[in-house]
Design an enzyme around this catalytic site. Structure first.
Site, short mmCIF file in Angstrom:
data_model
loop_
_atom_site.label_atom_id
_atom_site.label_comp_id
_atom_site.label_asym_id
_atom_site.label_seq_id
_atom_site.Cartn_x
_atom_site.Cartn_y
_atom_site.Cartn_z
NE ARG A 1 -11.56 -0.71 -10.34
CZ ARG A 1 -12.51 0.39 -10.46
NH1 ARG A 1 -12.21 1.23 -11.23
NH2 ARG A 1 -13.54 0.47 -9.80
CE LYS B 1 -13.29 -3.80 -10.59
NZ LYS B 1 -13.78 -4.42 -9.38
CE1 TYR C 1 -9.81 2.15 0.81
CE2 TYR C 1 -11.77 2.47 -0.80
CZ TYR C 1 -10.34 2.00 -0.64
OH TYR C 1 -10.00 1.52 -1.36
#
Length: 336
Positions: free
Chosen positions: A169, A195, A303
């Site tokens: 990210r 996260k 995905y």
């Protein structure tokens, strides 16, 4: 404290989330604050409370203002304001989490969010770049441009290598330190902080490490020595790179390459491209989940459809099909 304002209770809830085992990133906290502020403004309007410009709306409210009727009216106001389903869904999720905490801590006797309906989100597949688009972007980032502000080609190439080589990210790239690029006899790993403060190590190929090493060597020549604990990526002025700086640079790559820019966070398209590439190269969903740092395998599984779409496109353009289309059998050969 029975007379606490919703503003005070919001701060206590955020403190609780920061202190919890999973923690809370700065970006997540900023999003929570923005969502609660929006609720405060809408609730104050519903209750006819005039809020001074310099005062947080939640400071004018107390738990008694959190009724099912008021929340439904506020949610309807978000719809009338033209807020997207994603924004409205996120705001409702934040309010549900907060109200659940208010019930557990005795500030509410019942949860007023039970009847709130979450907007149906359109199912959008992640957008991945094609090999041709990636090539154009790399060439654009590697070419000097006279009007590019603060251009440092070796930094740009290092950024692309990190995004393409490990799928991090943007916030994780910003948080990288020099020592987070770990090398050993088996190759190299990128140590990422995701996260909730979760750490993960993602293997990174030598072809992706090389541009980073070239940037570090040039950085040492330009800016002098640096420590292992220093930020991995800095600007020509020696300042640690920020999310905004990365988005600006990525935007410039897309513009100069003439590649259509996807909606949302631009740099995130490299993460999508990495994920689809891993699956097309035979990687498993569990391996991809670990690499991306997803807590839920269902998040990763989206995905598979993108990869399958790409494989169908590849099958339709396979060379043998072109030859079959161009070569028609004679009537005798067809058994007619």
């Amino acid at each position: 404290m029975a007379d606490a304002t919703l503003g005070e209770l919001a701060e206590r809830w955020l403190d609780h989330k920061r202190a919890s085992g999973r923690g809370m990133s700065d970006n997540t906290e900023t999003a929570y604050r923005a969502d609660l502020h929006a609720w405060g403004r809408a609730l104050a309007d519903h209750h006819g409370i005039d809020v001074p410009e310099d005062l947080e709306p939640l400071q004018t409210l107390n738990p008694a203002h959190l009724t099912a009727e008021a929340l439904t009216a506020a949610a309807a106001a978000f719809f009338r304001q033209g807020k997207s389903p994603a924004t409205r869904s996120r705001r409702i999720s934040a309010m549900r989490g907060w109200c659940a905490w208010l019930v557990r801590t005795g500030h509410l006797t019942a949860d007023p969010t039970l009847d709130l309906e979450t907007p149906r989100l359109p199912r959008r597949l992640p957008v991945a770049l094609t090999d041709e688009e990636l090539g154009r972007i790399v060439r654009a980032a590697s070419t000097p441009h006279e009007r590019a502000r603060g251009q440092w080609i070796l930094l740009d190439r290092a950024l692309i290598a990190l995004f393409a080589g490990a799928g991090p990210r943007t916030s994780e790239v910003v948080g990288l330190r020099v020592h987070d690029l770990v090398r050993d006899a088996d190759g190299a790993l990128l140590r990422l902080r995701g996260k909730g403060g979760a750490h993960r190590n993602v293997p990174i190929a030598p072809a992706a490490v090389e541009p980073v090493d070239e940037y570090l060597a040039d950085r040492r020549r330009r800016l002098g020595p640096f420590e292992d604990a220093d930020p991995l990526l800095v600007t020509l002025a020696g300042r640690a790179i920020t999310t905004g700086m990365i988005e600006y640079r990525v935007d410039q790559w897309f513009r100069r390459a003439g590649v259509r820019r996807p909606e949302g966070e631009l740099a995130h398209v490299f993460r999508h491209t990495y994920a689809v590439g891993v699956l097309r190269e035979g990687g498993s969903l569990n391996e991809l989940q670990a690499a991306l740092g997803h807590q839920n395998l269902a998040t990763t599984s989206i995905y598979t459809k993108v990869a399958a779409e790409g494989l169908r496109d590849l099958a339709r353009t396979a060379p043998v099909l072109r030859h079959l289309r161009e070569t028609r059998p004679s009537p005798a050969a067809s058994g007619g």
